[in-house]
Structures are given as C-alpha cells and as structure tokens.
Design a protein around this motif. Sequence first.
Motif, mmCIF file in Angstrom:
data_model
loop_
_atom_site.group_PDB
_atom_site.id
_atom_site.type_symbol
_atom_site.label_atom_id
_atom_site.label_comp_id
_atom_site.label_asym_id
_atom_site.label_seq_id
_atom_site.Cartn_x
_atom_site.Cartn_y
_atom_site.Cartn_z
ATOM 1 N N MET A 150 0.850 -1.194 0.000
ATOM 2 C CA MET A 150 0.000 0.000 0.000
ATOM 3 C C MET A 150 0.889 1.249 0.000
ATOM 4 S SD MET A 150 -3.053 1.054 2.620
ATOM 5 C CE MET A 150 -3.907 -0.468 2.207
ATOM 6 N N ARG A 151 0.599 2.190 -0.898
ATOM 7 C CA ARG A 151 1.407 3.381 -1.062
ATOM 8 C C ARG A 151 1.292 4.304 0.142
ATOM 9 N NH1 ARG A 151 0.004 6.362 -6.395
ATOM 10 N NH2 ARG A 151 -0.677 8.246 -5.338
ATOM 11 N N ARG A 152 2.446 4.840 0.574
ATOM 12 C CA ARG A 152 2.438 5.794 1.683
ATOM 13 C C ARG A 152 2.041 7.163 1.153
ATOM 14 N NH1 ARG A 152 4.489 4.389 6.375
ATOM 15 N NH2 ARG A 152 4.931 6.560 6.910
ATOM 16 N N ILE A 153 1.523 7.988 2.038
ATOM 17 C CA ILE A 153 1.078 9.308 1.631
ATOM 18 C C ILE A 153 2.279 10.159 1.242
ATOM 19 C CG2 ILE A 153 1.152 10.525 3.848
ATOM 20 C CD1 ILE A 153 -1.834 10.541 1.478
ATOM 21 N N SER A 154 2.154 10.924 0.186
ATOM 22 C CA SER A 154 3.262 11.730 -0.314
ATOM 23 C C SER A 154 3.456 12.978 0.536
ATOM 24 C CB SER A 154 2.983 12.146 -1.763
ATOM 25 O OG SER A 154 3.861 13.169 -2.177
ATOM 26 N N PRO A 155 4.699 13.299 0.929
ATOM 27 C CA PRO A 155 4.957 14.547 1.663
ATOM 28 C C PRO A 155 4.519 15.766 0.863
ATOM 29 C CG PRO A 155 6.840 13.077 1.827
ATOM 30 C CD PRO A 155 5.913 12.477 0.808
ATOM 31 N N ARG A 156 4.608 15.681 -0.461
ATOM 32 C CA ARG A 156 4.189 16.807 -1.299
ATOM 33 C C ARG A 156 2.694 17.045 -1.166
ATOM 34 N NH1 ARG A 156 6.425 16.207 -7.268
ATOM 35 N NH2 ARG A 156 5.403 18.247 -7.373
ATOM 36 N N TYR A 157 1.939 15.972 -1.008
ATOM 37 C CA TYR A 157 0.491 16.107 -0.808
ATOM 38 C C TYR A 157 0.218 16.822 0.506
ATOM 39 C CZ TYR A 157 -4.345 14.759 0.179
ATOM 40 O OH TYR A 157 -5.682 14.774 0.493
ATOM 41 N N ALA A 194 -2.088 11.469 -4.848
ATOM 42 C CA ALA A 194 -1.851 10.876 -3.528
ATOM 43 C C ALA A 194 -2.318 9.428 -3.486
ATOM 44 C CB ALA A 194 -2.565 11.694 -2.458
ATOM 45 N N GLY A 195 -3.422 9.150 -4.177
ATOM 46 C CA GLY A 195 -3.984 7.800 -4.181
ATOM 47 C C GLY A 195 -5.027 7.630 -3.090
ATOM 48 N N VAL A 196 -6.232 7.214 -3.491
ATOM 49 C CA VAL A 196 -7.298 7.028 -2.519
ATOM 50 C C VAL A 196 -6.906 5.974 -1.479
ATOM 51 C CG1 VAL A 196 -9.709 6.328 -2.198
ATOM 52 C CG2 VAL A 196 -9.074 7.743 -4.147
ATOM 53 N N GLY A 197 -6.205 4.921 -1.925
ATOM 54 C CA GLY A 197 -5.783 3.874 -0.996
ATOM 55 C C GLY A 197 -4.861 4.404 0.081
ATOM 56 N N ALA A 198 -3.917 5.264 -0.306
ATOM 57 C CA ALA A 198 -2.989 5.838 0.667
ATOM 58 C C ALA A 198 -3.712 6.767 1.634
ATOM 59 C CB ALA A 198 -1.879 6.598 -0.060
ATOM 60 N N ILE A 199 -4.648 7.546 1.121
ATOM 61 C CA ILE A 199 -5.421 8.449 1.983
ATOM 62 C C ILE A 199 -6.278 7.649 2.946
ATOM 63 C CG2 ILE A 199 -7.350 10.094 1.967
ATOM 64 C CD1 ILE A 199 -6.103 11.314 -0.546
ATOM 65 N N SER A 200 -6.944 6.618 2.434
ATOM 66 C CA SER A 200 -7.794 5.775 3.266
ATOM 67 C C SER A 200 -7.001 5.130 4.399
ATOM 68 C CB SER A 200 -8.459 4.699 2.408
ATOM 69 O OG SER A 200 -9.261 3.854 3.189
ATOM 70 N N ALA A 201 -5.809 4.638 4.082
ATOM 71 C CA ALA A 201 -4.972 3.990 5.103
ATOM 72 C C ALA A 201 -4.542 4.982 6.171
ATOM 73 C CB ALA A 201 -3.749 3.355 4.435
ATOM 74 N N ARG A 202 -4.193 6.183 5.743
ATOM 75 C CA ARG A 202 -3.755 7.216 6.696
ATOM 76 C C ARG A 202 -4.921 7.642 7.600
ATOM 77 N NH1 ARG A 202 1.283 10.547 7.352
ATOM 78 N NH2 ARG A 202 0.555 12.559 8.103
#
Length: 572
Positions: free
Chosen positions: A1-8, A274-282
């Motif tokens: 699962m992709r981690r949230i981007s610091p740029r985001y 950012a990716g919905v999956g990464a946002i959801s996980a965070r």
Amino acid sequence: MRRISPRYLLEFDEPAGYLDFARFGPPSHAVLDTTATLLHRATTAGPSTVDELMRQEVRAKAAVSRLSGSDTDHIVLLPHTSLGLFQAAFNAPGGEVLVAASEFPANTYPWARAEQAGRLTVRRLESGYVTPERVAEALTPSTSMVAVSAVDYRTGYLADLAALREVVGDRLLVVDGIQAFGVTEAPWEAADVLVAGGQKWLRAGWGTGFAVVSDRALERMDPVLSGWTGARDPGLFDDEIHPPENTAAAWSLSNLSPVTSGAFAAALELLEQAGVGAISARVAERIGELEEMLLSLGAEIVSSVERRAGILAFSLPDHPAERVGSALTAAGVTSTVRPEHVRFSPHATTPPEAAELVRSVLKGLARPSGSRPVPPAVTTHEVLAALVPAIPGLAAMIGPGNEVVLHDLSRLPDSIIAIGGELTGRGLGGPMTDLLLGLVRRGTTQDLTNYRTHGPDGRPIRSSTLFLRDADGVAVGALCVNSVDTAAAVDGNGELETFPPDVDSLQRFLVERAIGRAGIPVDLMKKQHKAAVVRELDEAGFFLIKDSVDHLAGRLEVTRYTIYNYLNEIRA
C-alpha cells in the motif's frame, strides 16, 4: 500500500485540531491557486477566453471518470449533492423508492418532494444500518429504486455496495457518496446513480460536485429536469425545444462555473496523485489513534467499528455532548457536536499529535467507566483549587460594593465554586450568567475587561471576566470581578447580562427570552418559529444545561425528539 506523499501534505494548512472533514474539508493550495489563475484569466478576457475556460469542465469530468471507473459520457458536473439527488428523484421511472428514515436530509427531501409531485412513492426503511439483509426484507414488487448513503453521516457505517447491488438486482441503486468518495475505496460501479459534492473529503470547496449515471439509469429515467445545456445540439439556436441528450449531460441545467470546474479538477487531480488507498490507510490510522485514546478515557464509541470510513463518534459517560464539545472548541479542536454524541472525522493531513491534543482536553472531563464519583474538591482542576481559599479574602480586600466569583467550566452550568461579596445575590453552586454561558458555548474564551452591565436590582456594574487555563492552554475556569459603577447612571446602556440565582431561573430566562424574540405566541408558532427559538438557545449555550431538551419540549409543546431534529438540521 502506497504511503502518503509529503508533497500532498504540504498542500494543506489546516490546524492540528481540525477534525471535522465530514462537514467541510479545507481546500488545498492547488485549488486556491487554480481559482486565482482562472479568475485572473477571466479579468483579462480576449476572443478565446471563454472557450478556453469552458474546457475546465472536460478536465474535471476526466478526473471524475478515472476515480469512479466510468467515462465522461456518463458524468455530469453539479454544484452540490442535493441537485444530483433531486435529479434522480424527479427523473425517476416511477414506482416505489426505498430510502432509510435516518438518512441525511439531502437524501430524504428529494424523494419526499418527488412523491408530492406524483413522480413516485416513498417507502421508508426504519432507523439502523442499511444492510443488504434489511434491504432484502424491505423490498416489494413495486420497488423500482433503492437510495442509500455510502457512509452514514451519524454512525460512519460504510455500506456494502457490492452486496446491495446483488440484493437490489435489476432495480436502480442511487448512492449518495459525499461521505465516502475520496476517503475510501469502494465498488462505485455498483451504483446506477452516484452523486457526491466536493466540499468535504474531496477538499474542492463549495459549489463543486458530480453525478455518474449508468446506462440502466439513462434508459429508464426520464430527464424532466434538463436545461438547455442538457439538450441535443445545445449550440443550435433554432427556436425549437430539443430533446434531452442520451448521455449524462441530459441532467445538466446550465454550465457550472468554469472557475469552479477548474478548482474541482485541481482537487481531484491532487487526490489521484496521492492515491485514494494511501489516503484511506492514513485516515484509518488516525481514527485508530483517536479511538484508542478515547477508550483509555472511558469513552463509549457509538459509531460503526466493523465497517467505517472516516467518521468516529463517541460519548463520555456523565458528560453531555454539549459540554465535551465546548471544552474541545475552547482548546481549538474542531468537531461536530450532536445532542447525543461528538463526531471526529480526521483526514490524511491530520497529524499524529491530534490525538494527544484531544486527550489533554478530555482528561479533565473523563473518568474511567464504573469508577465512583469523587468529592468536588478532588475533581476541581488544581489551577482553580488553589484559588478557592483566596476568593473571600480578595473580595474583602477590594471592599464593599464588589464581588469576586470563581467558575469551574467542567461543572456547567452550575459552575460557581467560590464567591466573595453579595452584589448579585448568588452563592456556591450557582450558575454562570447568560453572557458567560454563551461565550463558553461558542468557544470564545477571550478575556473581557471593564465592560458595563447591570445587576439584578438594576444598578450599573463594571465587570471583568478572566479565563483561567491549564498547562496546555485549555480554559478550565473563569475569574469574574463585579463592581458597582458609582459614576454611571441607570440608563439601560451596557452589556446585556443576567445573574440568575439558580439553574432553573437561568433556564427559564433563556427560554422566555428566545420565545420573546420570536415575536409570536407559542400556540401560534409554526415549525420555522420553533426552529428559530432552538437556534437562538443553541447559540446561547442552553443545551449545556441538564434536562434542557425536556424543559424546552414542554414549553414549545413538541416532543423531545422534535427538538433533537431541529438541532440536527441547525448543525448539519
């Protein structure tokens, strides 16, 4: 699962205590910059400006199609969720629509109004989670549509859209996705009509939204709410009424602002990156931290636990939601306060320290579940406890015609824990004034100094209120000094403030004042008048008083549930 981007994360600036994304999601710098750029382009208009700006609609539709798994022919941009649901209701093929009674009003009024217009019949599913099993039991041969929220706004329950699709079968499934789209991954293709506004989890600001309409819905629905932009050949001005387009564009009444469309596109593209999956996980991580902290303080989680998106609702035993919400607001924590619970809804940009910030506020209110109440002297915050013995001496030092009062904000509204002097006729265990109660309710815990008011006997008074805070800066009490203003005349000027001797008097005063301001007797009041009374009392902090709902229900000659309904509508 992709981690949230610091740029985001760098795109947003909301404070750490902002935990109310289920109500409104502060937009990003990308949205702000896009809006400014497009507005600037509009101010320097040339021959091609309008055509260039209108291309923002295509950009936004393309982003929606990628995120929803559809295509642009099945997408129409809308200014808000409500319009999409009204379109679904009035374009409906007739028959019976099944909708839960506990839905957010945006997903109940369209169906009720369409029923009034004779377009369909409404069948209500009683309160509770909208599960496939309950829907299957409620379906009848006349049911042509089922309307459901992807995430319930009260409980945070995440509907099983795939299972609902199987249960609904060939009927139309209408999904209000505003509390889910962009914060959780879901099989959106299961919906025949998917509607979502962009001001919450999509963080695009107000005036943005979309509907995705399936082939099945396009075939069966009659787009009676279709404007000139929803007609075939909309650019052909031949004095004829053209039939609706055979795509989702048929649901268009007029063009969305191109500036708004561009801002919406920027928000959606940022979400994609950012990716919905990464946002959801965070978000799930932040929800878990808040839940663990709340449970450690003896709180009860009243929202869904097994199936949830970004909503966490809780209650603290022996502490009304109003009191909890006021303490949070005073500390800079933004939440949604309902009559029965407090709701948190963090986002991917919510920092880990948010849970500790909330803990610092609630630890003074909560005690472990099942523990026995301890004496007031023990529960009083140490900052206040140290001042209690000094209050009589302070009043004596100031001299006659003065009064010093110490309030404990954890004991609202009967908050007086120490008093010296008899200027206002109050005693230990007495309530705070209506002015102070309203300030606490609104979270306006800023010191007020040397303001004029009047005592119970009409004498002019000079007052000052200083808020006392703990080590974390949270307001825990208030020190009030009242003095007879010998230099002032009794002229009626000054801050309006009432010094009731007891809580019952305060309660009666607030209700009578609100009813008086409505300007109409209770027996002649209609819903809008009673709702106005509830709104004023809510702002005044009336519902911080124990049993206030029952008292007001009796005074307005309605049920307590009607008062709760008014509060839900006011705070929605």
